[in-house]
Write a protein that holds these residues in place. Structure first.
Motif, mmCIF file in Angstrom:
data_model
loop_
_atom_site.group_PDB
_atom_site.id
_atom_site.type_symbol
_atom_site.label_atom_id
_atom_site.label_comp_id
_atom_site.label_asym_id
_atom_site.label_seq_id
_atom_site.Cartn_x
_atom_site.Cartn_y
_atom_site.Cartn_z
ATOM 1 N N UNK A 26 -8.960 -2.998 0.074
ATOM 2 C CA UNK A 26 -7.629 -3.605 -0.003
ATOM 3 C C UNK A 26 -6.562 -2.621 0.459
ATOM 4 N N UNK A 27 -5.336 -3.105 0.433
ATOM 5 C CA UNK A 27 -4.154 -2.279 0.667
ATOM 6 C C UNK A 27 -3.275 -2.360 -0.573
ATOM 7 N N UNK A 28 -2.777 -1.217 -1.023
ATOM 8 C CA UNK A 28 -1.866 -1.184 -2.174
ATOM 9 C C UNK A 28 -0.562 -0.541 -1.733
ATOM 10 N N UNK A 29 0.533 -1.261 -1.936
ATOM 11 C CA UNK A 29 1.856 -0.757 -1.576
ATOM 12 C C UNK A 29 2.582 -0.347 -2.849
ATOM 13 N N UNK A 30 2.968 0.915 -2.918
ATOM 14 C CA UNK A 30 3.737 1.444 -4.044
ATOM 15 C C UNK A 30 5.208 1.457 -3.640
ATOM 16 N N UNK A 31 6.036 0.720 -4.374
ATOM 17 C CA UNK A 31 7.449 0.637 -4.042
ATOM 18 C C UNK A 31 8.248 1.709 -4.772
ATOM 19 N N UNK A 32 9.384 2.082 -4.192
ATOM 20 C CA UNK A 32 10.259 3.059 -4.836
ATOM 21 C C UNK A 32 10.792 2.555 -6.166
ATOM 22 N N UNK A 33 10.819 1.236 -6.332
ATOM 23 C CA UNK A 33 11.284 0.627 -7.581
ATOM 24 C C UNK A 33 10.240 0.711 -8.689
ATOM 25 N N UNK A 34 9.029 1.172 -8.360
ATOM 26 C CA UNK A 34 7.965 1.237 -9.351
ATOM 27 C C UNK A 34 6.968 0.102 -9.258
ATOM 28 N N UNK A 35 7.276 -0.938 -8.481
ATOM 29 C CA UNK A 35 6.353 -2.067 -8.321
ATOM 30 C C UNK A 35 5.145 -1.655 -7.484
ATOM 31 N N UNK A 36 4.046 -2.370 -7.704
ATOM 32 C CA UNK A 36 2.850 -2.204 -6.893
ATOM 33 C C UNK A 36 2.383 -3.570 -6.422
ATOM 34 N N UNK A 37 1.937 -3.648 -5.176
ATOM 35 C CA UNK A 37 1.409 -4.897 -4.632
ATOM 36 C C UNK A 37 0.082 -4.623 -3.946
ATOM 37 N N UNK A 38 -0.841 -5.550 -4.107
ATOM 38 C CA UNK A 38 -2.162 -5.415 -3.498
ATOM 39 C C UNK A 38 -2.456 -6.628 -2.636
ATOM 40 N N UNK A 39 -3.064 -6.388 -1.465
ATOM 41 C CA UNK A 39 -3.409 -7.480 -0.560
ATOM 42 C C UNK A 39 -4.595 -7.066 0.300
ATOM 43 N N UNK A 40 -5.085 -8.021 1.076
ATOM 44 C CA UNK A 40 -6.201 -7.729 1.975
ATOM 45 C C UNK A 40 -5.787 -6.819 3.127
ATOM 46 N N UNK A 41 -4.536 -6.983 3.586
ATOM 47 C CA UNK A 41 -4.058 -6.172 4.705
ATOM 48 C C UNK A 41 -2.542 -6.145 4.699
ATOM 49 N N UNK A 42 -1.977 -5.280 5.529
ATOM 50 C CA UNK A 42 -0.524 -5.181 5.643
ATOM 51 C C UNK A 42 -0.120 -5.262 7.103
ATOM 52 N N UNK A 43 0.946 -6.007 7.367
ATOM 53 C CA UNK A 43 1.592 -6.032 8.682
ATOM 54 C C UNK A 43 2.907 -5.281 8.538
ATOM 55 N N UNK A 44 3.009 -4.116 9.167
ATOM 56 C CA UNK A 44 4.235 -3.324 9.109
ATOM 57 C C UNK A 44 5.111 -3.724 10.282
ATOM 58 N N UNK A 45 6.255 -4.327 9.981
ATOM 59 C CA UNK A 45 7.136 -4.868 11.024
ATOM 60 C C UNK A 45 8.577 -4.477 10.740
ATOM 61 N N UNK A 46 8.802 -3.181 10.614
ATOM 62 C CA UNK A 46 10.124 -2.700 10.229
ATOM 63 C C UNK A 46 10.636 -1.695 11.257
ATOM 64 N N UNK A 47 11.224 -2.202 12.324
ATOM 65 C CA UNK A 47 11.844 -1.348 13.329
ATOM 66 C C UNK A 47 10.999 -1.180 14.578
ATOM 67 N N UNK A 48 11.673 -0.779 15.659
ATOM 68 C CA UNK A 48 11.005 -0.560 16.942
ATOM 69 C C UNK A 48 11.528 0.728 17.573
ATOM 70 N N UNK A 49 10.747 1.256 18.518
ATOM 71 C CA UNK A 49 11.048 2.518 19.186
ATOM 72 C C UNK A 49 10.991 2.311 20.697
ATOM 73 N N UNK A 50 11.977 2.819 21.407
ATOM 74 C CA UNK A 50 11.992 2.706 22.865
ATOM 75 C C UNK A 50 10.863 3.493 23.501
ATOM 76 N N UNK A 51 10.266 2.934 24.558
ATOM 77 C CA UNK A 51 9.149 3.587 25.256
ATOM 78 C C UNK A 51 9.676 4.574 26.301
ATOM 79 N N UNK A 52 10.170 5.707 25.815
ATOM 80 C CA UNK A 52 10.724 6.715 26.729
ATOM 81 C C UNK A 52 10.048 8.076 26.586
ATOM 82 N N UNK A 53 9.192 8.226 25.590
ATOM 83 C CA UNK A 53 8.654 9.554 25.268
ATOM 84 C C UNK A 53 7.731 10.116 26.338
#
Length: 478
Positions: A260-287
């Motif tokens: 599984x995946x377990x996400x620990x939040x700064x608020x103290x909450x914990x969440x568990x799931x089969x998988x995580x989709x991280x979709x928070x922000x993008x980066x320009x392809x210039x590197x």
């Protein structure tokens, strides 16, 4: 002496292989290349991947909207009383809808490849990097190197999902918005971190397939740039469909193991799931472009600054599309390419992106807007009134079984000028363009009375404009 310098510059220009090289074949690169080719320029494009189309075609706009369409049709089928029986209830898997998306991608690639062929544009496959401001190195997949030269270079390399360094994206249970298209099973429970456009769209898709969805929002409301009522309507619809939204949350750490995946939040909450989709922000392809060799510097997000003609700080180097950041829309990127091409040909382009860009978000149901929202008009102290039409009252929506949603028109109390249009519901991204066309009219043509005095096909969703216009005009103090 000036004439001598000019003649030397002209002689050097004639030694270039091309008039322009475009790095990237997404909407921005394509728009630039096609418009330059139409102006009889010698054009080369460089594409890192095996096929043209960029992230828009292969990982972003096209596949996610194809997935969304399949799920939306499935939901309509299962909700229709003609088919909603235990014997006929249907189910799709994520791999099922990926097949449909793959077919659409193939058609788009074939179409876009033909554009380059028909316009006699040279296409190179490989990784591009600057040697100097007129020379590009192309490293081919087999490791061979080719040098290309041009008077003008256009950077249209797009963007990619942001990867926080503490998260292992090589883990089989950790995905971003690109790699999620490689998912080979249906997760029973998925955590989506990031409730922007991409996060909300995929929340709709997975919930429509029957997965449990936890949507983690780092802000206090969904899609805060949208009209508050429309955003709230989407939030309620998500809640009503079973999506759990957690606002004002940030992760402390994310554990990914074999089970599984377990996400620990700064608020103290914990969440568990089969998988995580991280979709928070993008980066320009210039590197990987070796920008230092030409004196260009990208910001902390890998983005480049340009002027009104899409020109960077180096006068012969332009940039278009996601690599320059806002508005990060495929539709706008193509127009940016057209502007850049005109500026390259004529030295300047008087055309600009339209001031009221339409925004379309392909959640289930869709949301779309153009112009100002109520919050902006209130802050600016512009006197406005609101006209509303509920889809549930429209015959076409009743026939189609798409009664969830509404259309809202904001207009000036005195001049009746339309100031903003906001739509929530199925086909919202299509419906919005009717109002946009009227908003763009000049010399008094932008007036809400247009919708009262014109004739709409019946029954249609477009009829919502007449209903909303009458509703708003009836609110005015006589």
């Amino acid at each position: 002496m000036a004439k001598q310098k000019s003649s030397l510059k002209a002689a050097k220009k004639n030694t270039y292989q091309y008039d322009a090289i475009i790095i990237g074949t997404g909407p921005g690169g394509e728009g630039t290349a096609m418009n330059l080719a139409k102006s009889k320029k010698r054009v080369a494009v460089i594409e890192k991947q095996e096929s043209v189309g960029g992230g828009c075609t292969h990982w972003g706009t096209i596949p996610s909207k194809a997935l969304r369409h399949s799920v939306s049709r499935l939901i309509e089928y299962n909700r229709n009383p003609l088919f909603n029986t235990k014997e006929h209830r249907n189910k799709l898997t994520f791999p099922d809808i990926l097949n449909h998306a793959g077919n659409v991608i193939s058609k788009q690639v074939n179409l876009r490849t033909s554009f380059y062929d028909r316009n006699r544009i040279s296409l190179y496959h490989g990784e591009a990097s600057f040697v100097d401001q007129h020379t590009i190195q192309v490293k081919r997949p087999d490791g061979s190197i080719e040098l290309l030269t041009a008077e003008t270079i256009v950077i249209a390399t797009g963007s990619r999902p942001y990867h926080p360094p503490q998260l292992d994206f090589d883990h089989s249970r950790v995905y971003d918005s690109d790699t999620i298209l490689k998912l080979k099973h249906d997760p029973r429970h998925i955590i989506i971190y990031g409730a922007g456009v991409i996060g909300c769209e995929y929340a709709s898709i997975f919930r429509g397939l029957g997965s449990k969805v936890d949507l983690i929002n780092t802000r206090d409301r969904l899609l805060a740039f949208m009209d508050a009522e429309i955003s709230d309507a989407l939030s309620y619809h998500f809640w009503n469909s079973g999506i759990v939204i957690r606002h004002n949350e940030d992760f402390e750490k994310i554990e990914a193991n074999d089970n599984c995946v377990i996400v620990h939040m700064q608020s103290g909450k914990k969440m568990q799931a089969d998988c995580i989709l991280f979709a928070n922000g993008r980066t320009g392809n210039t590197d990987t472009l070796n920008l230092a060799s030409v004196g260009l510097v990208a910001d902390g997000r890998g983005l480049l600054k340009v002027n009104e003609n899409q020109q960077t700080d180096i006068d012969n180097i332009y940039a278009v599309g996601d690599v320059i950041g806002y508005p990060s829309l495929a539709s706008a990127a193509f127009d940016q390419g057209r502007i850049a091409a005109d500026a390259i040909v004529d030295g300047h382009c008087s055309a600009k992106l339209i001031s009221d860009l339409p925004v379309g978000i392909y959640t289930i149901p869709e949301i779309s807007s153009v112009g100002k929202n109520e919050q902006e008009l209130t802050i600016a102290k512009i006197p406005y009134e609101v006209g509303r039409a509920q889809f549930k009252h429209l015959a076409r929506a009743q026939i189609a079984g798409t009664e969830v949603g509404s259309l809202k028109i904001l207009f000036h109390i005195e001049t009746k000028e339309i100031l903003g249009i906001h739509c929530f519901g199925e086909r919202a991204t299509e419906i919005i363009h009717i109002g946009q066309a009227i908003m763009e009219q000049k010399n008094g043509g932008n007036n809400i009375n247009y919708f009262v005095h014109t004739t709409f096909n019946y029954p249609t969703m477009a009829e919502a404009y007449r209903v909303a216009a009458l509703n708003g005009l009836n609110r005015l103090i006589k």
